[in-house]
Structure formats: C-alpha cells, structure tokens
Design a protein around this motif. Structure first.
Motif, PDB file in Angstrom:
ATOM      1  N   VAL A 183       0.851  -1.181   0.000  1.00 59.52           N
ATOM      2  CA  VAL A 183       0.000   0.000   0.000  1.00 59.52           C
ATOM      3  C   VAL A 183       0.889   1.234   0.000  1.00 59.52           C
ATOM      4  O   VAL A 183       2.023   1.200   0.483  1.00 59.52           O
ATOM      5  CB  VAL A 183      -0.946   0.036   1.214  1.00 59.52           C
ATOM      6  CG1 VAL A 183      -1.897  -1.138   1.200  1.00 59.52           C
ATOM      7  CG2 VAL A 183      -0.164   0.055   2.519  1.00 59.52           C
ATOM      8  N   ASP A 184       0.384   2.303  -0.549  1.00 59.91           N
ATOM      9  CA  ASP A 184       1.120   3.560  -0.592  1.00 59.91           C
ATOM     10  C   ASP A 184       1.051   4.211   0.788  1.00 59.91           C
ATOM     11  O   ASP A 184      -0.018   4.582   1.261  1.00 59.91           O
ATOM     12  CB  ASP A 184       0.499   4.472  -1.651  1.00 59.91           C
ATOM     13  CG  ASP A 184       1.317   5.732  -1.876  1.00 59.91           C
ATOM     14  OD1 ASP A 184       2.277   5.975  -1.111  1.00 59.91           O
ATOM     15  OD2 ASP A 184       0.997   6.481  -2.813  1.00 59.91           O
ATOM     16  N   LEU A 185       2.192   4.347   1.434  1.00 59.98           N
ATOM     17  CA  LEU A 185       2.247   4.898   2.788  1.00 59.98           C
ATOM     18  C   LEU A 185       2.619   6.379   2.815  1.00 59.98           C
ATOM     19  O   LEU A 185       2.651   6.981   3.886  1.00 59.98           O
ATOM     20  CB  LEU A 185       3.277   4.121   3.620  1.00 59.98           C
ATOM     21  CG  LEU A 185       3.006   2.629   3.824  1.00 59.98           C
ATOM     22  CD1 LEU A 185       4.193   1.969   4.517  1.00 59.98           C
ATOM     23  CD2 LEU A 185       1.732   2.410   4.625  1.00 59.98           C
ATOM     24  N   ILE A 216      12.611  -2.574   3.661  1.00 62.03           N
ATOM     25  CA  ILE A 216      11.490  -2.582   2.720  1.00 62.03           C
ATOM     26  C   ILE A 216      11.067  -1.163   2.368  1.00 62.03           C
ATOM     27  O   ILE A 216      10.890  -0.808   1.191  1.00 62.03           O
ATOM     28  CB  ILE A 216      10.299  -3.365   3.310  1.00 62.03           C
ATOM     29  CG1 ILE A 216      10.630  -4.851   3.425  1.00 62.03           C
ATOM     30  CG2 ILE A 216       9.051  -3.174   2.436  1.00 62.03           C
ATOM     31  CD1 ILE A 216       9.603  -5.637   4.214  1.00 62.03           C
ATOM     32  N   LEU A 217      10.889  -0.329   3.376  1.00 61.85           N
ATOM     33  CA  LEU A 217      10.429   1.039   3.140  1.00 61.85           C
ATOM     34  C   LEU A 217      11.447   1.841   2.344  1.00 61.85           C
ATOM     35  O   LEU A 217      11.091   2.646   1.474  1.00 61.85           O
ATOM     36  CB  LEU A 217      10.146   1.732   4.479  1.00 61.85           C
ATOM     37  CG  LEU A 217       9.041   1.123   5.342  1.00 61.85           C
ATOM     38  CD1 LEU A 217       8.889   1.918   6.639  1.00 61.85           C
ATOM     39  CD2 LEU A 217       7.724   1.078   4.593  1.00 61.85           C
ATOM     40  N   THR A 218      12.721   1.616   2.636  1.00 61.43           N
ATOM     41  CA  THR A 218      13.774   2.357   1.949  1.00 61.43           C
ATOM     42  C   THR A 218      13.909   1.916   0.505  1.00 61.43           C
ATOM     43  O   THR A 218      13.966   2.748  -0.417  1.00 61.43           O
ATOM     44  CB  THR A 218      15.119   2.171   2.674  1.00 61.43           C
ATOM     45  OG1 THR A 218      14.987   2.622   4.034  1.00 61.43           O
ATOM     46  CG2 THR A 218      16.210   2.967   1.988  1.00 61.43           C
ATOM     47  N   ARG A 219      13.951   0.624   0.278  1.00 59.86           N
ATOM     48  CA  ARG A 219      14.177   0.107  -1.074  1.00 59.86           C
ATOM     49  C   ARG A 219      12.985   0.317  -1.998  1.00 59.86           C
ATOM     50  O   ARG A 219      13.154   0.405  -3.211  1.00 59.86           O
ATOM     51  CB  ARG A 219      14.566  -1.368  -0.993  1.00 59.86           C
ATOM     52  CG  ARG A 219      15.908  -1.574  -0.300  1.00 59.86           C
ATOM     53  CD  ARG A 219      16.394  -2.991  -0.361  1.00 59.86           C
ATOM     54  NE  ARG A 219      17.705  -3.119   0.289  1.00 59.86           N
ATOM     55  CZ  ARG A 219      18.461  -4.201   0.247  1.00 59.86           C
ATOM     56  NH1 ARG A 219      18.037  -5.270  -0.416  1.00 59.86           N
ATOM     57  NH2 ARG A 219      19.629  -4.223   0.862  1.00 59.86           N
ATOM     58  N   ASN A 222       8.987   4.012  -0.105  1.00 55.86           N
ATOM     59  CA  ASN A 222       7.599   4.094   0.356  1.00 55.86           C
ATOM     60  C   ASN A 222       7.570   4.488   1.835  1.00 55.86           C
ATOM     61  O   ASN A 222       7.046   3.774   2.684  1.00 55.86           O
ATOM     62  CB  ASN A 222       6.907   2.735   0.146  1.00 55.86           C
ATOM     63  CG  ASN A 222       5.404   2.796   0.393  1.00 55.86           C
ATOM     64  OD1 ASN A 222       4.797   3.857   0.349  1.00 55.86           O
ATOM     65  ND2 ASN A 222       4.811   1.637   0.661  1.00 55.86           N
ATOM     66  N   LEU A 223       8.145   5.655   2.116  1.00 55.41           N
ATOM     67  CA  LEU A 223       8.229   6.103   3.506  1.00 55.41           C
ATOM     68  C   LEU A 223       6.898   6.678   3.974  1.00 55.41           C
ATOM     69  O   LEU A 223       6.288   7.501   3.292  1.00 55.41           O
ATOM     70  CB  LEU A 223       9.314   7.168   3.666  1.00 55.41           C
ATOM     71  CG  LEU A 223      10.753   6.756   3.367  1.00 55.41           C
ATOM     72  CD1 LEU A 223      11.696   7.902   3.715  1.00 55.41           C
ATOM     73  CD2 LEU A 223      11.139   5.498   4.123  1.00 55.41           C
ATOM     74  N   PRO A 224       6.427   6.264   5.161  1.00 54.11           N
ATOM     75  CA  PRO A 224       5.210   6.857   5.703  1.00 54.11           C
ATOM     76  C   PRO A 224       5.453   8.280   6.178  1.00 54.11           C
ATOM     77  O   PRO A 224       6.600   8.730   6.295  1.00 54.11           O
ATOM     78  CB  PRO A 224       4.872   5.930   6.875  1.00 54.11           C
ATOM     79  CG  PRO A 224       6.181   5.362   7.290  1.00 54.11           C
ATOM     80  CD  PRO A 224       6.993   5.232   6.034  1.00 54.11           C
TER      81      PRO A 224
END
Length: 276
Positions: A183-185, A216-219, A222-224
C-alpha cells in the motif's frame, strides 16, 4: 448504535472457553452499559462458519463490527471474505493483533477500521468503570477520543492524530502484509505494536523485524508520513514486563535512519483510527 460481534481470528468457538470471564461477563458489561449488540461470534466453530457470520453481520442492521479477539487464523479467512460486500457496506471494523490482516485490506477500500482492544476478557483488561469509560463511550457513539501522540524523535511534536490517515497493527503481520499487499504509505502514518507469540523473545527480536521494515520502506521508496509505536508487550524470563516506553525508545532508534517523525501512544487506553 448497534454493535455486531464477530470472530475471524480464534481457532475455536468462543463458547468453548471455560469460565465466565472470557465471554459471558463481557456480554453482561455491554448490557449494563445499555449498548445494543448482535452476537454473530458464538457458535461459529470453523473458518467457513466464521466468515459466513461475518457476511451476515455486514448485511445486518448493525452499525459497527467488533472482531472479538486476536489469534492466528485471520489470514485463512482473507480469500473467503466477500471484499466487494465489505467495500459496499463500509461498516467500521474494530479489533486487535490478528485483526491486522483484515484491516490492512479493508482500509484501502475506504472502510474505517479501529485498533486497540479485545472484547474477550474485557473486564480483566478494564476492571473499573473508569478504566472502560473511554471505550464504552466510543462503542455508543462511534466517535473515538482524541489521539494525542507523544514525540519520540527530534522531527516529531506532540500531535493529535485522530483525523490523520493511518494504517498498521502488529509489527510482524504488517511486514508480511506489506510484502503481499503493498500500500502507498507516503501520505499516512504507520502504526506499529508488538507482542510475542512465545516466551523468551527480547528487544533484539523487535530490532530484527524493524530492520526488515526499514529495508522494505527504503528500497521501495515508500516512507510513511511518520511512525507511531503503541504499547508493545515484552515479558522477561522472570515474568516481569519490560516497560513499554523503554521498548519504544529502542524502536525509535532502530528506525531513525528513515529520518521521519516517530511518536508513541498507549493503544490499550486509546482507540487507534485507521483510514486512507
């Protein structure tokens, strides 16, 4: 407002649990508080039966659905649930822990979800009228109390997140769902809490899962908007609990490389709203 009680997480019938504290007493508390409810949970033994009852709850006159407990089987219901019906009815859903599976798929469909409490053993968790006043008020009105998040990082300030887009839940389930159902965070906060499934886990276990999350978020870039840590439970070998604020300080340090605001809230004494 009428509440529907459903069970999508437990491996047995809630009536099979011994003692009044698990199921009977929570029902009495709802009656004492004058909260109207429909029981779709008790009597459902198999996963197909539990999903069928959930669909009945969606089609009923109930305004709000409470998934009554956590567990280990919610993931097995995901392919059986009529997600078009969930999206059509848009009845708010409420639960904790294993409920993360359900809310992760429901929230992007525009279904408001709330996280924080289990119905089973309700009085054990909230023994006094004062303890449960905030929750009973929420169940009567559908309006959650203000969610004041406290800062855990230099980029954060005390903030009311009641109206902020948010998604999340149990840290390990979030990791697994994020990989299967991205999902887009970027425009929302990510809420995380952790409680172990077995004895002997330590801070390093949480650090391990958070390291995977950071990667996961970095690669995926997709940072919240920020991360909100709840009251994680981590018992030590002598049975005492590591203070949850100490756990959150550790967690904040483990995600500091993301350079986003980090907060904490006590989700056991608050209702955490998930929405897109």
């Amino acid at each position: 407002m009428t509440l529907a009680l459903v069970d999508l997480c437990g491996e047995d019938d809630v009536l099979d649990r011994e003692g009044d504290v698990y199921w009977k007493r929570p029902l009495e508390i709802l009656n004492e508080a004058g909260i109207s409810f429909i029981d779709f949970a008790s009597g459902a033994k198999t996963i197909p039966q539990k999903v069928e009852r959930f669909h009945e709850a969606l089609k009923s006159d109930a305004d709000f659905i409470w998934v009554v407990r956590g567990g280990y089987v919610c993931v097995e219901t995901l392919d059986l649930i009529d997600w078009d019906l969930v999206a059509e009815k848009k009845k708010p859903l409420y639960g904790i822990s294993d409920f993360t599976h359900l809310s992760w798929l429901a929230v992007p469909k525009g279904v408001p979800c709330y996280y924080g409490q289990s119905f089973t053993k309700f009085e054990e968790k909230f023994p006094t009228a004062e303890d449960r006043a905030f929750l009973l008020s929420f169940l009567k009105t559908g309006i959650p109390p203000s969610l004041i998040a406290q800062p855990l990082s230099p980029r954060a300030r005390e903030t009311d997140l009641s109206q902020s887009p948010m998604i999340g839940g149990h840290l390990v389930i979030v990791l697994l769902m994020l990989l299967q159902y991205p999902v887009d965070l970027k425009d929302r906060y990510l809420f995380l809490e952790y409680h172990p499934g077995c004895a002997g886990e330590g801070m390093y276990d949480i650090g391990y899962y958070l390291e995977h999350l950071v990667r996961i978020l970095t690669r995926t870039k997709n940072l919240p908007k920020g991360i909100v840590f709840g009251q994680s439970l981590l018992p030590q070998m002598d049975g005492t609990m590591i203070p949850w604020k100490e756990i959150n300080q550790y967690c904040a340090a483990r995600v500091s490389s993301l350079e986003i605001p980090v907060y904490e809230v006590d989700h056991f004494r608050n209702v955490i709203p998930f929405s897109f």
